[in-house]
Design an enzyme around this catalytic site. Structure first.
Site, PDB file in Angstrom:
ATOM      1  N   GLU A  48      39.809 -31.081 -25.910  1.00  0.00           N
ATOM      2  CA  GLU A  48      38.932 -31.036 -27.091  1.00  0.00           C
ATOM      3  C   GLU A  48      37.749 -30.091 -26.970  1.00  0.00           C
ATOM      4  OE1 GLU A  48      39.220 -33.720 -24.938  1.00  0.00           O
ATOM      5  OE2 GLU A  48      37.272 -34.668 -24.630  1.00  0.00           O
TER       6      GLU A  48
ATOM      7  N   HIS B 162      43.803 -36.527 -32.455  1.00  0.00           N
ATOM      8  CA  HIS B 162      43.038 -37.035 -31.304  1.00  0.00           C
ATOM      9  C   HIS B 162      41.980 -36.015 -30.869  1.00  0.00           C
ATOM     10  CE1 HIS B 162      42.611 -39.268 -27.402  1.00  0.00           C
ATOM     11  NE2 HIS B 162      42.282 -38.067 -26.977  1.00  0.00           N
ATOM     12  N   GLU B 163      42.404 -34.781 -30.657  1.00  0.00           N
ATOM     13  CA  GLU B 163      41.462 -33.762 -30.179  1.00  0.00           C
ATOM     14  C   GLU B 163      40.408 -33.474 -31.243  1.00  0.00           C
ATOM     15  OE1 GLU B 163      41.774 -33.453 -27.116  1.00  0.00           O
ATOM     16  OE2 GLU B 163      43.841 -34.146 -26.980  1.00  0.00           O
TER      17      GLU B 163
ATOM     18  N   GLU C 186      37.598 -41.780 -24.596  1.00  0.00           N
ATOM     19  CA  GLU C 186      39.056 -41.811 -24.693  1.00  0.00           C
ATOM     20  C   GLU C 186      39.576 -43.081 -25.371  1.00  0.00           C
ATOM     21  OE1 GLU C 186      40.562 -39.257 -24.559  1.00  0.00           O
ATOM     22  OE2 GLU C 186      39.389 -37.926 -23.277  1.00  0.00           O
TER      23      GLU C 186
HETATM   24  N1  TRP Z   1      40.164 -34.942 -22.760  1.00  0.00           N
HETATM   25  C1  TRP Z   1      41.577 -34.667 -22.831  1.00  0.00           C
HETATM   26  C2  TRP Z   1      42.110 -35.611 -23.883  1.00  0.00           C
HETATM   27  O1  TRP Z   1      42.342 -36.724 -23.681  1.00  0.00           O
HETATM   28  C3  TRP Z   1      42.273 -34.933 -21.528  1.00  0.00           C
HETATM   29  C4  TRP Z   1      42.572 -33.756 -20.661  1.00  0.00           C
HETATM   30  C5  TRP Z   1      43.113 -32.602 -21.027  1.00  0.00           C
HETATM   31  C6  TRP Z   1      42.425 -33.674 -19.260  1.00  0.00           C
HETATM   32  N2  TRP Z   1      43.319 -31.821 -19.931  1.00  0.00           N
HETATM   33  C7  TRP Z   1      42.914 -32.435 -18.851  1.00  0.00           C
HETATM   34  C8  TRP Z   1      41.949 -34.533 -18.294  1.00  0.00           C
HETATM   35  C9  TRP Z   1      42.928 -32.058 -17.527  1.00  0.00           C
HETATM   36  C10 TRP Z   1      41.955 -34.154 -16.964  1.00  0.00           C
HETATM   37  C11 TRP Z   1      42.445 -32.920 -16.580  1.00  0.00           C
HETATM   38  O2  TRP Z   1      42.199 -35.290 -25.003  1.00  0.00           O
HETATM   39 ZN    ZN Z   2      41.122 -37.620 -25.376  1.00  0.00          ZN
END
Ligand code: TRP
Ligand code: ZN
Length: 884
Positions: free
Chosen positions: A277, A310-311, A333
């Site tokens: 995001e 979600h994003e 989350e």
């Molecule tokens: N914040 C992201 C989500 O849930 C999760 C995420 C994307 C992430 N890439 C990552 C977490 C790499 C750890 C490592 O939408």
């Molecule tokens: Zn997320």
């Protein structure tokens, strides 16, 4: 590679940052093996730290700690003066710099190597495109920085690159572009919103984009762009439509409007998770954004809709209001998963979405909560934060938010979320702040409810009842308990919303109070509690935990007759489905007993007739019918077993599928025909439901192994006009066809789609998942296939992950070959990508649940990983905790 024995980080050691960064200016000169990064940080002593540490008076300034991993430091200056070597110290974790003034400007230059970065964290190359992934602690692989989410800064980013990288993107608004003297070009981006470093992003490449616009509720026009390699430009339309729906929904349901003038999405092939995001510049795993009717299944279309949402939703729940520290990860989350689940429920079938989510929770989150990595929704400690992007933090975290919603009701929940966003906009906060806002907005007390954040493990609710025909009094007694988890031997009672109704003998919901309510949310808060209902004319049948109102295991001694009754009469769609699952579970248990005792297996005739009735019910949503016809997964059966016997589970499921196919083939064929539709593909709920039911019928029919039904699969395979029908037919041929049919179909499918990355991933997964062709030998051969790439997590997940997680029979083979294979792959992968290796090892961590002979083989596979040499912190944490 990190230290052999990584440190444990604890929530109770949290301290506010010593310094704040008001402004961050970044300058990148992109080169595959030697990218130059210059940064200028406007730093100031944090007044809160002064107050907290020194009682208000700063006697001596603490050193400035900047994290930095695998960076080549080129220069370091403060207020324009180079810092003398005795005034700073370097370590594998970064820099510690002596400070003389409470406010100053740091200038750093360093070099990094995107080309050799296979961890996919920091700045890396994917098919020649530069991209970044900074959450959780990846920014420190780009430059030295206070890389923690409670340091929020305004970023300005300049990217300089050769002309053959025409597209240069970062967060916020483009403010300048031009040429350098040596013929390269540059673009400067400015993000007006202060953000933590984990939300930083940069993309550079030869990309095409599609563009659209969105008018916000207040009338602002937002430019929307989706970037991909040119060959995928035709696959962006669905994501764009999903984005616009999500933007509208967040305005309507939460009153949240988008804040920048531009919102960009980029698809990349090499990505550790689903999507990210980053402020104004979301980066997506290609598999979670690109789709066309010919190449993507309905499941992919729905996954894309929910991940795009979600994003996008993170822009408020995550970016505008972010996390104070990584122990609070579920703050963003859990809340955002709840938001995207409600969005999907509103866009599609609410009941089916709920069933899918609960199936996943029971299949995987319950197992996690019962294993060596079990942790609370807000963990107390970690070695490597990447290991805590878990089903517990995401899915159980979403269930915790859902319970608050259930306890407060729609309107009160909205008052709470309004207060939360208003009070904390621009701040980095905690799960406690979220709960407090919910309390303060509504004058309620959630003190005991907070235990859901601090206690791990899945609670068990045992319910018994008693009816007195003389007085009409009915008593429902609820006992709760929660198993011990690592570090938490005893648990205090949870505050559990138990949504329920009482059914009369015809199946109608009885009035439960003076006001005539037929559904109540019981507040379960004690270890044992009795709820009394007065003056019921007849003995009721309780309908408990409607809509799965809490993430618990519910035990009530339903008889098969009562379950059949619920399957026919329940007005709550989730519980109607669940009654069928419970009935199937009983039947499958008895088949497993037959198998283990060497008896001939016999499928319960009750289950057959229940399935017949479901198939013939034309009033139910066909998607719900398809869900009701789906047997509990092998993983769910394993999770419920005291001791897992993989072969018995598979034999029982297999026998049930074949028997149902044989007994119901006429009804299945009629339903298959009734739901076969002509016309162009539409990824809309009603069409998806029809395809889902039709293809569920096809799978049962093919299970019979009869030539006519395999021919039906063959003809669907040859004539399918969309990927959903094509893949379902291919799966039927792979799982049930003759050798010739299977190979013929696999080969022609590959020939047709070999240029399409997403379809090839599906082709890999179909094979590795299948007990039929996904033997260890076959999986090894797939790894030699030219389309396989160990450096690409999607390919690894499709081939190796599919085998270890979904191919129950072959993976658990008695000779232990599956376990040994997995440990070899985990060791090899750990050198390339620790986040992926630490996830891939998960199936082995459950060794204690298996029969002695199998469990000890899994245990030695884990030990061989531990003894293989230097492990990453990620893998070390999972393996050491699993062996303990
Ligand atoms: N914040 C992201 C989500 O849930 C999760 C995420 C994307 C992430 N890439 C990552 C977490 C790499 C750890 C490592 O939408
Ligand atoms: Zn997320």
């Amino acid at each position: 590679m990190k230290d052999a024995q990584p440190r444990t980080v604890r929530l109770r050691d949290y301290r506010v940052p010593d310094y704040l960064v008001d402004q961050t200016r970044l300058h990148f000169e992109l080169q595959p093996r030697g990218t130059l990064v210059r940064s200028q940080l406007h730093i100031r002593r944090n007044p809160e730290a002064v107050a907290q540490e020194n009682g208000g008076a700063d006697i001596k300034l603490p050193p400035l700690e900047l994290q930095g991993v695998e960076l080549e430091l080129l220069s370091l200056a403060i207020d324009g003066e180079p810092v003398a070597s005795e005034s700073f110290r370097t370590s594998v974790e970064g820099l510690s710099v002596d400070v003389e003034r409470p406010e100053f400007v740091v200038e750093i230059s360093n070099r990094i190597n995107p080309e050799d970065n296979t961890s996919l964290e920091g700045l890396y190359l994917s098919n020649g495109m530069y991209c970044t992934q900074c959450e959780a602690e990846g920014f420190r692989k780009i430059t030295f920085y206070p890389d923690r989410p409670d340091v929020m800064s305004r970023f300005t980013t300049t990217i300089v690159a050769p002309r053959d990288y025409p597209v240069l993107l970062s967060n916020g608004n483009e403010v300048e572009r031009g040429e350098t003297e040596d013929g390269r070009h540059f673009v400067t981006w400015e993000d007006p919103f202060a953000k933590p470093s984990y939300l930083f992003a940069l993309v550079a490449g030869d990309l095409q984009h599609v563009e659209d616009a969105f008018i916000t509720a207040s009338g602002r026009e937002i430019k929307l762009q989706i970037f991909t390699e040119s060959k995928n430009i035709g696959k962006c339309e669905h994501a764009m439509r999903s984005l616009k729906k999500a933007m509208r929904w967040d305005e309507e349901v939460y009153g949240r409007e988008y804040d920048l003038d531009i919102f960009m999405v980029v698809a990349v092939d090499h990505f550790n998770m689903g999507a990210m995001e980053n402020k104004g510049l979301n980066i997506f795993n290609s598999a979670c954004v690109l789709a066309s009717p010919e190449t993507a299944t309905d499941a992919a279309f729905q996954r894309i809709e929910s991940i795009v949402a979600h994003e996008y939703f993170h822009n408020w729940s995550g970016n505008r209001v972010t996390c104070r520290d990584w122990f609070q990860l579920s703050l963003k989350e859990g809340f955002t998963v709840f938001r995207d689940a409600e969005f999907s429920a509103d866009m599609n079938s609410r009941a089916v979405k709920r069933i899918e989510d609960v199936s996943m929770l029971r299949t995987a989150q319950f197992a996690e909560d019962d294993g060596p990595m079990a942790h609370p929704v807000r963990p107390d400690s970690y070695m490597e934060i990447s290991n805590f992007y878990t089903l517990t933090v995401y899915e159980k975290g979403a269930e915790v938010v859902r319970m608050i919603h259930t306890l407060l009701g729609e309107e009160a929940f909205r008052r709470g979320s309004d207060l939360y966003f208003e009070r904390h906009d621009g701040q980095a906060v905690t799960c406690e702040d979220f709960v407090k806002a919910m309390e303060d907005a509504n004058g309620v007390d959630l003190q005991q409810f907070r235990r859901w954040y601090s206690q791990a493990g899945t609670p068990v609710l045992e319910v018994t009842d008693a009816y007195d025909p003389g007085t009409g009094d009915y008593a429902l007694t609820v006992r709760q308990s929660c198993p011990a988890t690592p570090g938490q031997p005893e648990k205090a009672p949870f505050h559990i919303p138990l949504k329920m109704a009482l059914l009369d003998p015809i199946g109608n919901d009885m009035p439960l109070d003076q006001a005539g309510h037929t559904e109540l949310v019981l507040q379960v808060s004690e270890a044992e509690q009795t709820f009394r209902f007065k003056g019921l004319p007849e003995k009721p049948l309780p309908s408990l935990l409607r809509g799965f109102s809490a993430p618990v295991k519910l035990r009530y001694g339903y008889t098969p007759e009562q379950l059949l009754f619920l399957m026919r009469s329940e007005s709550d769609a989730f519980n109607r489905w669940d009654a069928g699952q419970r009935l199937a579970f009983i039947a499958l248990e008895s088949l497993q007993q037959d198998y283990r005792a060497g008896r001939e297996m016999q499928l319960s005739p009750e289950l057959v007739s229940a399935y017949r009735a479901v198939l013939q019910n034309r009033e139910l949503d066909p998607a719900l019918v398809a869900e009701m016809l789906s047997l509990p997964s092998a993983q769910v059966l394993a999770e419920e077993a005291g001791e897992i016997d993989a072969q018995a589970i598979i034999a029982a499921r297999e026998f049930a599928e074949v028997s149902l196919g044989q007994a119901l083939h006429e009804e299945l064929l009629a339903t298959y025909r009734a739901f076969t539709r002509e016309g162009p593909y539409r990824p809309e709920a009603d069409d998806i439901a029809a395809r889902r039911l039709k293809n569920t019928c096809l799978a049962f029919l093919a299970a019979t192994g009869e030539a006519t039904y395999l021919a039906l699969a063959q003809s669907q395979f040859e004539s399918a006009g969309n990927m959903t029908d094509s893949a379902a037919a291919l799966a039927a041929l792979v799982n049930r066809g003759s050798e010739a049919q299977m190979h013929g179909a696999l080969d022609s499918f590959y020939k047709r789609w070999q240029e399409d990355t997403q379809v090839v991933e599906l082709w890999f997964a179909l094979q590795s998942n299948s007990a039929r062709c996904g033997t260890l030998e076959h999986v090894r051969a797939l790894m030699q296939h030219p389309a396989f790439e160990l450096k690409n997590p999607n390919k690894v997940r499709a081939v190796i992950g599919g085998f270890a997680n979904r191919n129950f029979t072959q993976f658990h083979k008695a000779d232990g070959s599956g376990f040994e294979f997995l440990s070899d792959q985990v060791i090899a992968l750990d050198r390339l990508n620790p986040q992926v290796s630490a996830r891939l090892v998960t199936p082995l961590t459950r060794w204690k649940k298996y029969r002695e002979a199998v469990g000890s083989q899994m245990h030695s596979a884990l030990k061989s990983i531990m003894e293989s040499g230097q492990l990453s912190a990620d893998l070390y944490e999972v393996v050491s905790k699993s062996l303990a």
